[in-house]
Design a protein around this motif. Structure first.
Motif, PDB file in Angstrom:
ATOM      1  N   VAL A  31       0.851  -1.183   0.000  1.00 27.10           N
ATOM      2  CA  VAL A  31       0.000   0.000   0.000  1.00 27.10           C
ATOM      3  C   VAL A  31       0.889   1.236   0.000  1.00 27.10           C
ATOM      4  CG1 VAL A  31      -0.201  -0.047   2.540  1.00 27.10           C
ATOM      5  CG2 VAL A  31      -1.923   1.157   1.178  1.00 27.10           C
ATOM      6  N   VAL A  33       1.169   5.209   0.712  1.00 26.26           N
ATOM      7  CA  VAL A  33       0.564   6.324   1.437  1.00 26.26           C
ATOM      8  C   VAL A  33       1.423   7.558   1.209  1.00 26.26           C
ATOM      9  CG1 VAL A  33      -0.272   7.167   3.656  1.00 26.26           C
ATOM     10  CG2 VAL A  33      -0.240   4.703   3.196  1.00 26.26           C
ATOM     11  N   ASP A  40       2.225  -4.779   3.273  1.00 25.64           N
ATOM     12  CA  ASP A  40       1.082  -4.985   4.156  1.00 25.64           C
ATOM     13  C   ASP A  40       1.466  -5.812   5.384  1.00 25.64           C
ATOM     14  OD1 ASP A  40      -1.626  -4.765   4.863  1.00 25.64           O
ATOM     15  OD2 ASP A  40      -2.087  -6.689   3.972  1.00 25.64           O
ATOM     16  N   LEU A  43       2.809  -3.657   8.497  1.00 27.27           N
ATOM     17  CA  LEU A  43       1.985  -2.677   9.200  1.00 27.27           C
ATOM     18  C   LEU A  43       1.323  -3.323  10.409  1.00 27.27           C
ATOM     19  CD1 LEU A  43       0.355  -0.973   6.090  1.00 27.27           C
ATOM     20  CD2 LEU A  43       2.050   0.042   7.621  1.00 27.27           C
ATOM     21  N   GLN A  47      -2.133   0.740  13.026  1.00 26.62           N
ATOM     22  CA  GLN A  47      -1.183   1.711  12.470  1.00 26.62           C
ATOM     23  C   GLN A  47      -1.676   2.311  11.167  1.00 26.62           C
ATOM     24  OE1 GLN A  47       2.652  -0.015  11.595  1.00 26.62           O
ATOM     25  NE2 GLN A  47       3.570   1.932  11.002  1.00 26.62           N
ATOM     26  N   PHE A  48      -2.222   1.468  10.280  1.00 24.34           N
ATOM     27  CA  PHE A  48      -2.568   1.956   8.953  1.00 24.34           C
ATOM     28  C   PHE A  48      -3.715   2.954   8.969  1.00 24.34           C
ATOM     29  CE2 PHE A  48      -5.262   1.713   5.174  1.00 24.34           C
ATOM     30  CZ  PHE A  48      -4.366   2.229   4.240  1.00 24.34           C
ATOM     31  N   LEU A  49      -4.745   2.691   9.764  1.00 22.57           N
ATOM     32  CA  LEU A  49      -5.912   3.570   9.760  1.00 22.57           C
ATOM     33  C   LEU A  49      -5.508   4.996  10.109  1.00 22.57           C
ATOM     34  CD1 LEU A  49      -8.950   3.809   9.372  1.00 22.57           C
ATOM     35  CD2 LEU A  49      -9.228   3.315  11.806  1.00 22.57           C
ATOM     36  N   MET A  52      -3.899   6.503   7.112  1.00 22.05           N
ATOM     37  CA  MET A  52      -4.866   6.817   6.059  1.00 22.05           C
ATOM     38  C   MET A  52      -5.654   8.083   6.383  1.00 22.05           C
ATOM     39  SD  MET A  52      -7.833   4.407   4.348  1.00 22.05           S
ATOM     40  CE  MET A  52      -8.815   4.235   5.852  1.00 22.05           C
ATOM     41  N   THR A  61      -3.459   0.630  -3.225  1.00 19.21           N
ATOM     42  CA  THR A  61      -2.995  -0.724  -2.961  1.00 19.21           C
ATOM     43  C   THR A  61      -2.453  -1.351  -4.251  1.00 19.21           C
ATOM     44  OG1 THR A  61      -5.183  -1.688  -3.400  1.00 19.21           O
ATOM     45  CG2 THR A  61      -4.681  -1.039  -1.132  1.00 19.21           C
ATOM     46  N   SER A 260      -4.696  -3.342   6.034  1.00 17.28           N
ATOM     47  CA  SER A 260      -4.617  -2.093   5.270  1.00 17.28           C
ATOM     48  C   SER A 260      -5.269  -2.195   3.895  1.00 17.28           C
ATOM     49  CB  SER A 260      -3.150  -1.678   5.112  1.00 17.28           C
ATOM     50  OG  SER A 260      -2.432  -2.603   4.322  1.00 17.28           O
ATOM     51  N   GLN A 263      -9.063  -1.908   4.453  1.00 18.44           N
ATOM     52  CA  GLN A 263      -9.389  -0.590   4.999  1.00 18.44           C
ATOM     53  C   GLN A 263      -9.267   0.504   3.943  1.00 18.44           C
ATOM     54  OE1 GLN A 263      -8.041   0.575   8.931  1.00 18.44           O
ATOM     55  NE2 GLN A 263      -7.557  -1.531   9.460  1.00 18.44           N
ATOM     56  N   THR A 264      -8.332   0.352   3.020  1.00 23.34           N
ATOM     57  CA  THR A 264      -8.193   1.327   1.938  1.00 23.34           C
ATOM     58  C   THR A 264      -9.476   1.396   1.127  1.00 23.34           C
ATOM     59  OG1 THR A 264      -5.803   1.021   1.772  1.00 23.34           O
ATOM     60  CG2 THR A 264      -6.908   1.920  -0.152  1.00 23.34           C
TER      61      THR A 264
END
Length: 278
Positions: A31, A33, A40, A43, A47-49, A52, A61, A260, A263-264
């Motif tokens: 992913v 950012v 992936d 992470l 952490q990822f949210l 984002m 992604t 992630s 969630q993306t």
């Protein structure tokens, strides 16, 4: 008996102890950012949210490179395995399964690449069932039959508080029977035959509760083997869902934060309910 290895990708949502117990290999998607690419698998939970939410642009992604699949398969064969069963995210959400097929073609050998038709914990059902049967010494033909059976007896529902991420990522059209500009719109979609189909839409969380009541009525007449719940953000609502659904299944409903990749596509505040029938 030929030795078989199960491979999947990081769009799966699964307990780390199951990966270890069943010796499952996970090939990571990536992913990006704000110009920085992350694997992936690297992470950590939660952490990822945060990344984002604070990013300038919607993260992007990417499926694993063909070469990564080829390297993974070659390594597995060098470890002494005869056959690889590689189970992946539906082609409608990612090009991962095609990259796996291309990687398999480069390597040759006995590599069976399967499109799970799902992702997240719904894909986990197929991966774990295959791994369990392997440990019991079941032959490859019967394992493949069981994977197909599990797939056909699985449902995946996604609850979204916004369509913004799905539309920007090209995973759903603005004309998919919904008006994406509505304020406080709540949507439940079903992933069926590789496509996301709207089930219900409305304003506010009452939309989710009304749909949950309808789902509960349906489950009263079903033999349910397993229910799992995934979420993006906090687990408060996920726990409310569990409270409502636990009575329909003997085993404890597992709640996990999705990774992630999912969630993306879903954005913050999303949840997924996955059901496997007997």
């Amino acid at each position: 008996m030929a030795s078989i290895k199960i491979v999947t990708d990081s769009s799966i949502t699964i307990e780390s102890e199951l990966l270890e117990k069943y010796n499952i290999t996970v090939v990571p998607l990536s992913v990006m950012v704000d110009g920085v690419v992350y694997s992936d698998n690297d992470l950590k939970e939660g952490q990822f949210l945060n990344m984002m939410i604070n990013s300038t642009h919607l993260p992007k992604t990417s499926q694993p490179p063909v070469g990564l699949f080829a390297d993974t398969y070659e390594k597995i064969f060098k470890e002494g395995y005869d056959t690889i069963v590689s189970i992946h995210i539906t082609h409608s959400l990612s090009g991962t399964v095609e990259a796996a097929r291309q990687g398999a073609a480069l390597v040759g050998g006995d590599i069976i690449v399967l499109d799970s038709s799902f992702t997240d914990q719904a894909m986990k059902y197929q991966v774990v069932e295959a791994a369990k049967l392997l440990q019991k010494g079941v032959n490859l033909k019967d394992i493949l039959v069981k994977i197909e059976e599990v797939k056909n007896k699985t449902e995946l529902f996604i609850g979204l508080s916004t369509l913004e991420n799905l539309i920007k990522g090209g995973r759903v059209s603005r004309v998919a029977g919904m008006i994406s500009s509505l304020f406080n719109i709540k949507i439940v979609m079903a992933l069926q035959n590789h496509e996301l189909h709207p089930v219900v839409k409305g304003r506010g969380n009452k939309t989710f509760y009304k749909w949950l009541t309808e789902l509960s009525h349906k489950l009263e007449n079903k033999a349910v083997a397993e229910i799992t719940i995934s979420y993006a953000g906090t687990d408060e609502f996920a726990n409310q869902l569990k409270e409502q659904l636990q009575k329909f299944v003997d085993s404890d409903i597992v709640i996990l934060e999705t990774g992630s990749i999912i969630q993306t596509h879903t954005g913050e505040g999303a949840f997924a309910i996955m059901i496997r029938y007997e």
